[in-house]
Write an enzyme that holds these catalytic residues in place. Structure first.
Site, PDB file in Angstrom:
ATOM      1  N   ASP A  12      -4.899  -8.255  -3.389  1.00 42.20           N
ATOM      2  CA  ASP A  12      -5.088  -8.047  -2.102  1.00 42.20           C
ATOM      3  C   ASP A  12      -6.497  -8.803  -1.737  1.00 42.20           C
ATOM      4  O   ASP A  12      -6.630 -10.147  -1.332  1.00 42.20           O
ATOM      5  CB  ASP A  12      -5.399  -6.663  -1.851  1.00 42.20           C
ATOM      6  CG  ASP A  12      -5.274  -6.138  -0.364  1.00 42.20           C
ATOM      7  OD1 ASP A  12      -5.539  -7.074   0.607  1.00 42.20           O
ATOM      8  OD2 ASP A  12      -5.120  -5.093  -0.090  1.00 42.20           O
TER       9      ASP A  12
ATOM     10  N   HIS B 216       0.739  -1.276   0.137  1.00 40.78           N
ATOM     11  CA  HIS B 216       0.210   0.026   0.095  1.00 40.78           C
ATOM     12  C   HIS B 216       0.966   1.241  -0.060  1.00 40.78           C
ATOM     13  O   HIS B 216       0.793   2.074  -1.034  1.00 40.78           O
ATOM     14  CB  HIS B 216      -1.236   0.029   1.190  1.00 40.78           C
ATOM     15  CG  HIS B 216      -1.969  -1.100   1.376  1.00 40.78           C
ATOM     16  ND1 HIS B 216      -2.548  -1.912   0.160  1.00 40.78           N
ATOM     17  CD2 HIS B 216      -2.092  -2.210   2.197  1.00 40.78           C
ATOM     18  CE1 HIS B 216      -3.260  -2.722   0.487  1.00 40.78           C
ATOM     19  NE2 HIS B 216      -2.813  -3.157   1.820  1.00 40.78           N
TER      20      HIS B 216
HETATM   21  C1  NGQ Z   1      -5.402  -7.562   6.060  1.00 39.98           C
HETATM   22  N1  NGQ Z   1      -6.280  -5.710   4.510  1.00 39.98           N
HETATM   23  O1  NGQ Z   1      -4.641  -8.074   6.868  1.00 39.98           O
HETATM   24  O2  NGQ Z   1      -6.445  -8.330   5.331  1.00 39.98           O
HETATM   25  C2  NGQ Z   1      -5.743  -6.180   5.590  1.00 39.98           C
HETATM   26  C3  NGQ Z   1      -6.815  -5.822   6.958  1.00 39.98           C
HETATM   27  C4  NGQ Z   1      -5.496  -4.904   8.816  1.00 39.98           C
HETATM   28  C5  NGQ Z   1      -5.867  -4.673   4.242  1.00 39.98           C
HETATM   29  N2  NGQ Z   1      -5.104  -3.946   4.746  1.00 39.98           N
HETATM   30  C6  NGQ Z   1      -6.248  -5.869   8.238  1.00 39.98           C
HETATM   31  N3  NGQ Z   1      -6.161  -4.153   2.824  1.00 39.98           N
HETATM   32  O3  NGQ Z   1      -4.752  -4.258   8.158  1.00 39.98           O
HETATM   33  O4  NGQ Z   1      -5.343  -4.537   9.933  1.00 39.98           O
HETATM   34 ZN    ZN Z   2      -3.239  -7.026   2.608  1.00 39.30          ZN
END
Ligand code: NGQ
Ligand code: ZN
Length: 454
Positions: free
Chosen positions: A320, A269
């Site tokens: 993602d 990101h």
């Molecule tokens: C994840 N997803 O680990 O799936 C994360 C969300 C987080 C994204 N960052 C959970 N898009 O970052 O705490």
């Molecule tokens: Zn992720």
């Protein structure tokens, strides 16, 4: 096993070539000949591209695509989406995880990706207890990659805390948690599972500066001094604010202050960067792991691609959350995010006359391979024969030459232009459809119908 593949046109590292004959051995390209005669087996396909990597995926999230698009009681955000996601993952058993992953990997192949970096953090059972085999779910991901045929870089995730400053983890995070000792055992199990999958690679993924304490990050890097290192960073404004409150530094600043960020690293990101962070990242030779479709879906913000590319920064793309799986779609969304932000066109192309699709494709090819631990990418001797072949008679490509194929693929036709996909010289997709599409899709539908009743 030696094999030959012959393409009417191919994108080679030095540019486009006609009548390209590739010989492959054990899945690797042994030789590349331009202006060759078609072999007795005839033409394999029309327009051969080296396959792209999806450098960041959480495959289980594929099965909640479309389930978090209803307005909630308060302002919806990344953080309310995450609550929905935590509830969803609480339903998944090992066979569900495997069926969903196999389906998502199959879709990646059909959509122009030949390799994936699976940022794998679902480790424990539904009650949060480790399985008897700590790498049970990692093994399911490996099995799914094997069933689909995609190239896998497995990135087991270290996750220990619920927020900056070692805040306690929430209930919804208990399936992710390990201490360092548990993580090392997980890595050993993952190594064992990967040994059964030819060409697979292993890296590490400290989840984020929210979930990993500084001493834990140092310990991980000391124990695993080689291979890819992926981390989520600076995706949300709140994350930047919380990091500032905790350390007085912004997340990317903090990282550059505390570890040697080099070509092993993929900063996933990296949405919210100031000028100095953008410059440091561009100069570091690390890869920015951009996930444009998911970042748009989650309302993250816009990566500073224009400035970053102008400074020579490396990037790749990832699917993602897998809410929509498409290699050309990720590149298109990446460019469109820049056009909307800058009210300009052809932002990713750097010089007059350069194709935007070409700049995006070549950038994501190199960055994706680097992030997944492949030394170089492209159709050349010594590389795995990972090929996406477009249909030259698709209406959007029928009059194309050179990089117009990439512009037509990225901006117009999208995945509908994909005819065949090869991984390690093996044809997995033909006529846009994976050879095991019916079986993997029906298994997947069975799982999501079952989950809907849980
Ligand atoms: C994840 N997803 O680990 O799936 C994360 C969300 C987080 C994204 N960052 C959970 N898009 O970052 O705490
Ligand atoms: Zn992720």
């Amino acid at each position: 096993m030696a094999d030959t593949l012959f393409f009417t046109r191919a994108l080679l590292p030095e540019g486009w070539a006609d009548n390209v004959l590739l010989t492959c051995e054990n899945g690797m390209i042994r030789s590349v000949r331009r202006e060759a005669q078609a072999p007795s087996g005839g033409v394999s396909g029309a327009v051969a591209l080296p396959g792209l990597a999806s450098l960041h995926s959480h495959t289980f999230q594929r099965a909640m695509a479309g389930l978090a698009e209803t307005r909630g009681p308060a302002a919806d955000s990344f953080w309310s989406w995450r609550q929905v996601m935590y509830r969803f993952l609480g339903l998944l058993d090992p066979e569900d995880v495997e069926a969903i992953a196999a389906f998502a990997f199959m879709e990646m192949l059909e959509a122009g990706f030949t390799a994936v970096g699976e940022f794998h953090y679902l480790h424990h059972d539904r009650a949060g207890q480790p399985y008897a085999d700590r790498a049970e779910l990692a093994g399911r991901i490996v099995a799914a990659a094997g069933a689909s045929g995609i190239g896998l870089t497995l990135l087991p995730v270290f996750y220990a805390h619920g927020g900056f400053g070692s805040a306690p983890a929430h209930e919804g995070q208990r399936r992710f948690l390990n201490d360092l000792d548990g993580f090392h055992r997980l890595m050993e199990g993952a190594q064992g599972a990967l040994a059964r999958l030819p060409g697979a690679r292993l890296g590490i993924a400290p989840h984020s500066l929210r979930a990993v304490a500084p001493d834990e990050l140092q310990a991980l890097l000391a124990v695993w001094p080689e291979g890819p290192v992926h981390i989520h960073i600076a995706e949300q404004v709140k994350e930047v604010e919380d990091c500032l409150a905790w350390s007085g530094r912004r997340p990317v600043e903090w990282l550059f202050d505390h570890v040697a960020v080099d070509s092993r690293w993929c900063l996933v990101h990296a949405t919210h960067l100031n000028d100095a962070e953008t410059r440091h990242l561009a100069e570091s030779s690390a890869v920015a792991g951009l996930c444009p479709i998911t970042e748009a879906n989650l309302g993250d913000g816009t990566f500073r691609l224009a400035e970053y590319m102008a400074q020579g920064g490396r990037f790749g793309v990832g699917t993602d959350s897998n809410v929509e799986i498409s290699a050309p779609g990720e590149l298109r969304q990446l460019e469109y995010s820049q056009r909307l932000a800058h009210r300009a066109r052809n932002v990713s192309a750097q010089v007059e006359g350069e194709s935007t699709g070409g700049a995006l494709y070549r950038g994501a090819l190199a960055g994706g391979a680097q992030a997944l631990g492949q030394p170089v990418a492209g159709l050349e001797p010594g590389q795995r024969a990972d090929i996406v072949c477009l249909a030259a008679d698709h209406p959007d490509l029928a009059a194309a030459t050179g990089d117009r194929f990439l512009d037509g693929y990225v901006f117009c036709a999208g995945r509908a232009a994909i005819d065949q996909v090869y991984v390690g010289g093996k044809r997995l997709v033909e006529g846009g459809r994976h050879r095991d599409h019916a079986t993997l899709a029906s298994r997947y539908k069975h799982v999501i119908r079952k989950l809907a009743t849980r």
